[in-house]
Motif scaffolding. Sequence first.
Motif, PDB file in Angstrom:
ATOM      1  N   TYR A  30       0.493  -1.035  -0.157  1.00 28.16           N
ATOM      2  CA  TYR A  30       0.336   0.106   0.383  1.00 28.16           C
ATOM      3  C   TYR A  30       1.006   1.340  -0.190  1.00 28.16           C
ATOM      4  O   TYR A  30       0.089   2.176  -0.607  1.00 28.16           O
ATOM      5  N   VAL A  33       1.792   2.313  -3.718  1.00 22.66           N
ATOM      6  CA  VAL A  33       0.603   2.620  -3.894  1.00 22.66           C
ATOM      7  C   VAL A  33       0.647   4.402  -3.582  1.00 22.66           C
ATOM      8  O   VAL A  33       0.251   5.374  -4.164  1.00 22.66           O
ATOM      9  N   LYS A  40       4.948   5.151 -12.454  1.00 23.23           N
ATOM     10  CA  LYS A  40       4.246   4.907 -11.801  1.00 23.23           C
ATOM     11  C   LYS A  40       2.892   4.477 -12.791  1.00 23.23           C
ATOM     12  O   LYS A  40       2.808   5.599 -12.948  1.00 23.23           O
ATOM     13  N   LEU A  42      -1.025   2.467 -13.909  1.00 21.30           N
ATOM     14  CA  LEU A  42      -2.214   2.936 -13.535  1.00 21.30           C
ATOM     15  C   LEU A  42      -1.775   1.676 -13.706  1.00 21.30           C
ATOM     16  O   LEU A  42      -2.614   0.517 -11.849  1.00 21.30           O
ATOM     17  N   VAL A  43      -1.473   0.465 -14.380  1.00 19.97           N
ATOM     18  CA  VAL A  43      -1.459  -0.393 -14.737  1.00 19.97           C
ATOM     19  C   VAL A  43      -1.011  -1.150 -12.471  1.00 19.97           C
ATOM     20  O   VAL A  43      -0.949  -2.106 -12.628  1.00 19.97           O
ATOM     21  N   LYS A  44       0.396  -0.541 -13.224  1.00 19.23           N
ATOM     22  CA  LYS A  44       1.079  -1.221 -11.648  1.00 19.23           C
ATOM     23  C   LYS A  44       0.280  -0.413 -10.107  1.00 19.23           C
ATOM     24  O   LYS A  44       0.320  -1.586  -9.134  1.00 19.23           O
ATOM     25  N   ILE A  45      -0.296   0.694 -10.055  1.00 24.47           N
ATOM     26  CA  ILE A  45      -0.596   0.526  -8.809  1.00 24.47           C
ATOM     27  C   ILE A  45      -2.218  -0.380  -9.124  1.00 24.47           C
ATOM     28  O   ILE A  45      -2.839  -0.582  -7.494  1.00 24.47           O
ATOM     29  N   TYR A  46      -3.402  -0.986 -10.071  1.00 26.34           N
ATOM     30  CA  TYR A  46      -4.151  -1.709  -9.651  1.00 26.34           C
ATOM     31  C   TYR A  46      -3.313  -3.081  -9.287  1.00 26.34           C
ATOM     32  O   TYR A  46      -3.777  -3.424  -8.609  1.00 26.34           O
ATOM     33  N   MET A  47      -2.107  -3.163 -10.065  1.00 28.64           N
ATOM     34  CA  MET A  47      -2.014  -4.245  -9.238  1.00 28.64           C
ATOM     35  C   MET A  47      -1.122  -4.573  -8.104  1.00 28.64           C
ATOM     36  O   MET A  47      -1.006  -5.203  -6.876  1.00 28.64           O
ATOM     37  N   MET A  49      -2.168  -2.384  -5.685  1.00 24.07           N
ATOM     38  CA  MET A  49      -4.417  -2.629  -4.984  1.00 24.07           C
ATOM     39  C   MET A  49      -4.829  -3.693  -4.742  1.00 24.07           C
ATOM     40  O   MET A  49      -5.239  -4.371  -3.497  1.00 24.07           O
ATOM     41  N   GLY A  50      -4.448  -4.698  -5.886  1.00 25.04           N
ATOM     42  CA  GLY A  50      -5.311  -6.063  -6.348  1.00 25.04           C
ATOM     43  C   GLY A  50      -4.306  -6.525  -5.103  1.00 25.04           C
ATOM     44  O   GLY A  50      -4.554  -7.816  -4.265  1.00 25.04           O
TER      45      GLY A  50
END
Length: 78
Positions: A30, A33, A40, A42-47, A49-50
Amino acid sequence: MNFNKKTLQKKIIDYKRFGFTLIALSTFLYLGVIIPAEGKTLVKIYMLMGGTVVMLGTSFLFFLKAIKYKKQLHSMEN
């Protein structure tokens, strides 16, 4: 599930340890993030957070399992 008391105590300790370890790991994800970094996407942020959500969910399951075994141990003692 006929466990003896010592085995249940060890399982309780292990599941709590796994849960706390996953909470610590999810904290680091986290932080990845929320700390701003160049490059950074958006895909990296989603990964990240996931991964955080999955680890917190698994940690929750480990704590539920520890509570279940603790209740079972308590019922064996009474």
